[in-house]
Structures are given as C-alpha cells and as structure tokens.
Design a protein around this motif. Structure first.
Motif, short mmCIF file in Angstrom:
data_model
loop_
_atom_site.label_atom_id
_atom_site.label_comp_id
_atom_site.label_asym_id
_atom_site.label_seq_id
_atom_site.Cartn_x
_atom_site.Cartn_y
_atom_site.Cartn_z
N THR A 127 0.82 -1.22 -0.40
CA THR A 127 -0.28 -0.09 0.05
C THR A 127 1.10 1.20 -0.18
OG1 THR A 127 -1.77 -1.16 1.28
CG2 THR A 127 -2.09 1.07 1.36
N SER A 128 0.92 2.16 -1.03
CA SER A 128 1.50 3.39 -1.02
C SER A 128 1.08 4.40 -0.35
CB SER A 128 1.48 3.97 -2.09
OG SER A 128 -0.25 4.78 -2.75
N PRO A 129 1.67 6.06 0.11
CA PRO A 129 0.99 6.72 0.87
C PRO A 129 -0.61 6.97 0.60
CG PRO A 129 4.02 6.42 0.58
CD PRO A 129 3.28 5.50 -0.09
N LYS A 130 -0.64 7.12 -0.44
CA LYS A 130 -1.35 7.89 -1.43
C LYS A 130 -2.77 6.61 -0.90
CE LYS A 130 0.58 10.82 -4.70
NZ LYS A 130 0.61 10.94 -5.97
N GLY A 131 -2.71 5.21 -0.93
CA GLY A 131 -3.55 4.30 -0.61
C GLY A 131 -3.76 3.56 -2.11
N ASP A 132 -3.12 3.33 -2.70
CA ASP A 132 -3.04 2.52 -3.83
C ASP A 132 -2.19 1.14 -3.76
OD1 ASP A 132 -3.36 4.74 -5.47
OD2 ASP A 132 -1.33 4.98 -5.95
N ARG A 133 -3.42 0.25 -3.44
CA ARG A 133 -2.82 -0.91 -3.74
C ARG A 133 -1.91 -2.54 -4.09
NH1 ARG A 133 -6.19 -3.19 0.85
NH2 ARG A 133 -6.31 -5.03 -0.04
N LEU A 134 -1.33 -2.56 -4.24
CA LEU A 134 -1.21 -3.50 -4.86
C LEU A 134 -0.66 -5.57 -4.33
CD1 LEU A 134 2.38 -2.57 -7.45
CD2 LEU A 134 0.00 -2.27 -8.10
N GLU A 135 -1.42 -6.78 -5.18
CA GLU A 135 -2.28 -7.10 -4.17
C GLU A 135 -1.19 -8.85 -5.42
OE1 GLU A 135 -6.21 -7.63 -3.84
OE2 GLU A 135 -6.01 -6.29 -2.13
N TYR A 136 -0.67 -9.88 -4.29
CA TYR A 136 0.02 -10.25 -4.99
C TYR A 136 -0.23 -11.40 -4.11
CZ TYR A 136 2.84 -6.87 -6.46
OH TYR A 136 3.25 -5.78 -7.21
N MET A 137 -0.27 -13.17 -5.07
CA MET A 137 -0.38 -14.40 -4.62
C MET A 137 0.60 -15.08 -5.22
SD MET A 137 -4.30 -15.61 -5.31
CE MET A 137 -3.69 -16.83 -5.77
N ILE A 138 1.10 -16.15 -4.15
CA ILE A 138 2.25 -16.35 -4.77
C ILE A 138 1.62 -18.10 -4.22
CG2 ILE A 138 4.89 -16.70 -4.34
CD1 ILE A 138 5.80 -13.72 -3.90
N ARG A 139 1.76 -19.56 -5.17
CA ARG A 139 1.94 -20.83 -4.13
C ARG A 139 3.36 -21.24 -3.71
NH1 ARG A 139 -2.07 -20.90 -9.48
NH2 ARG A 139 -3.47 -19.91 -8.92
N THR A 182 -7.91 -17.13 -9.45
CA THR A 182 -6.79 -15.80 -9.12
C THR A 182 -8.29 -14.45 -8.94
OG1 THR A 182 -4.88 -16.43 -9.83
CG2 THR A 182 -4.91 -13.96 -9.14
N PRO A 183 -8.64 -13.76 -8.80
CA PRO A 183 -9.65 -12.62 -8.24
C PRO A 183 -8.74 -11.76 -9.53
CG PRO A 183 -8.63 -12.99 -5.75
CD PRO A 183 -7.81 -13.75 -6.75
N PRO A 184 -9.69 -10.18 -9.87
CA PRO A 184 -9.53 -9.51 -10.06
C PRO A 184 -8.08 -8.89 -10.26
CG PRO A 184 -12.05 -10.21 -10.62
CD PRO A 184 -11.23 -10.77 -9.38
N ARG A 185 -6.92 -8.26 -10.80
CA ARG A 185 -6.21 -7.22 -10.22
C ARG A 185 -5.12 -7.69 -9.13
NH1 ARG A 185 -11.03 -4.54 -11.41
NH2 ARG A 185 -11.57 -4.20 -8.75
#
Length: 262
Positions: free
Chosen positions: A12-24, A121-124
């Motif tokens: 999560t960036s200071p502006k609230g932007d999110r990047l989500e990762y799944m690793i199997r 896998t969910p979107p995004r």
C-alpha cells in the motif's frame, strides 16, 4: 510442515494505492518458513518498485521478533532466512516490522488461503509460482568431497606403458543470459554496434537480483531466468512427466512462464 502452501502480499502506497500478490509455494514449508518467504518476496517487489521506506505488518510474532533482533534464531533455515532479510534491508532507507493479530491482517491472510487452495485468482491480483526456497542452505559433505582428501595416486615413471583413457567431454553451450548480465552488472556491450543497440534495448525488461537475472513481465511479476538446458528439462517435465501437459509449443512455453521461469 505443509506442501503446496501459499502466501499473500499487499503493498500500500502513502496515497492508498494497493498492489496485491498471491504466491503459490510448491515445496514443503512450515508456517514460519512461509512467513519468511512472503517477507522476502515482498521486500524484493518493493525494492523493484522503488520504495525506500517500509512499514511492515505481520501476524507471526516469532518472525517479527527475529527480524527486529529481539529473538535469536537457532534453526539453520531460520538463520539463513534472517541473514537474507538483513541483506535486503540495506536496500531501504527505513524499514520497520510490527506484529499484528491475524484479524488485523485479513487481506494477506485471504490471499494466502487462495494461493494455498489453488483457487481462482481474483481480478487485479498478481499471481506467481515458487518451486524452490528463496534461500540456499549449506550442503552436507558428499563422497566426492571426501575423495579430495584421499591419498594422491603416484604418477607413472618413464617407460611405463599406459592405456588410452576413456574420456567423456561435455561441451557447454554459452548461456543466453551472459550478455544481459555483462551489460547490467558491468555495462559491457558487444563490439558490433547493431548487436549493442539490440541488447541495450532488450535489457530494459531485465533486472538483476542477488546476481541472478530476472525478467519483468507486463503485469510486474518477476520471472527467474534459467539456462537453456534447464529450460529444456522444465519443458520436458511439463510435456511428458508429472504434469503430463501434451500441448502445442506456444501453450507449453506459456505454462512454463506461469510457473515463474523464463
């Protein structure tokens, strides 16, 4: 100890932007090993994205205490994981790791369960597959290493008749990765101007992490580059071995990419 586990990472960036990762994780791993795997993956991704300061929350109190030097590591794997995290911490100007209860870490817990159950896998959400540990453990001595300490064999004296030895010489083909490593690590380009331009242009999608070459996919996932011979073995395994994926060449290579190799 669980096989086919999974981890989740949320940046999560200071502006609230999110990047989500799944690793199997396609190997045996304890809960603490999975936490360290998630932490190291997250640090590497954050470093590649240009982050300089990190505030990390995790629900493993043991790992948090170890990384923040409040607890000692006794297990060999934990010590190796700890050392790897300390190396990555040097890439940041500031890094804090804090323990939270699991109910305060629901987003990553949800992604980890999806990855572990191999669900859709969910979107995004970026997904990747890890087939080996991020750390390298010390290997136990082998019989070959013991042979190095054996008594030397006396050389034959002059006039001794010797038979012709049966030699098997393996011709090693040059790795396709070397030109990229030479350019990214030493700024070395081919003498030919055309080849130099092509290499410099192609190298923009590659990055070196811990002296290993990785290719950045359009989605931001890093694929570990492997030599040609290992690539052939991987394709053979997918095509006819445990995966039994009898498909056209394009689909076969695409499946290898999705396993995290390039």
């Amino acid at each position: 100890m669980a096989v086919d586990a999974g981890v989740g990472i949320v940046l999560t960036s200071p502006k609230g932007d999110r990047l989500e990762y799944m690793i199997r994780l396609h190997f045996l791993a304890t809960n603490n090993m999975a936490v360290y795997e998630a932490l190291i993956h997250g640090l590497k991704i954050a470093s590649e994205l240009g982050a300089r300061c990190l505030y990390i929350r995790d629900d493993s109190e043991l790992v948090v205490d170890q990384v923040m030097k409040e607890a000692s590591c006794r297990d060999e794997k934990m010590v190796t994981y700890y050392d790897e995290v300390q190396k990555l911490k040097e890439k940041f100007d500031g890094l804090e790791l804090h323990h939270v209860l699991r109910r305060g870490n629901l987003a990553t817990d949800f992604l980890a369960k999806l990855a572990s159950n191999r669900e859709h896998t969910p979107p995004r959400v970026f997904v990747n597959n890890a087939h080996e540990l991020l750390i390298k453990l010390a290997k136990a001595p082998t019989p070959a290493s013991d042979a190095a300490h054996a008594e030397p064999v006396a050389e034959p004296t002059v006039g001794t008749k010797m038979g012709t030895p049966d030699l098997k010489v393996a011709m090693l083909e040059p790795s396709w990765m070397m030109p990229f490593l030479d350019y990214l690590l030493q700024d070395t380009l081919p003498v030919n101007a055309t080849e130099a331009r092509c290499l410099a242009r192609s190298a923009k999608i590659f990055v070196v992490i811990e002296e290993e070459l990785h290719k950045r996919s359009p989605s931001g996932i890093l694929h570990k580059c492997i030599p040609t011979d290992q690539g052939r073995e991987l394709l053979l395994e997918i095509h006819a071995d445990i995966c039994s994926h009898h498909a056209a060449p394009r689909s076969l290579v695409g499946k290898a990419f999705r396993q995290g190799s390039y």
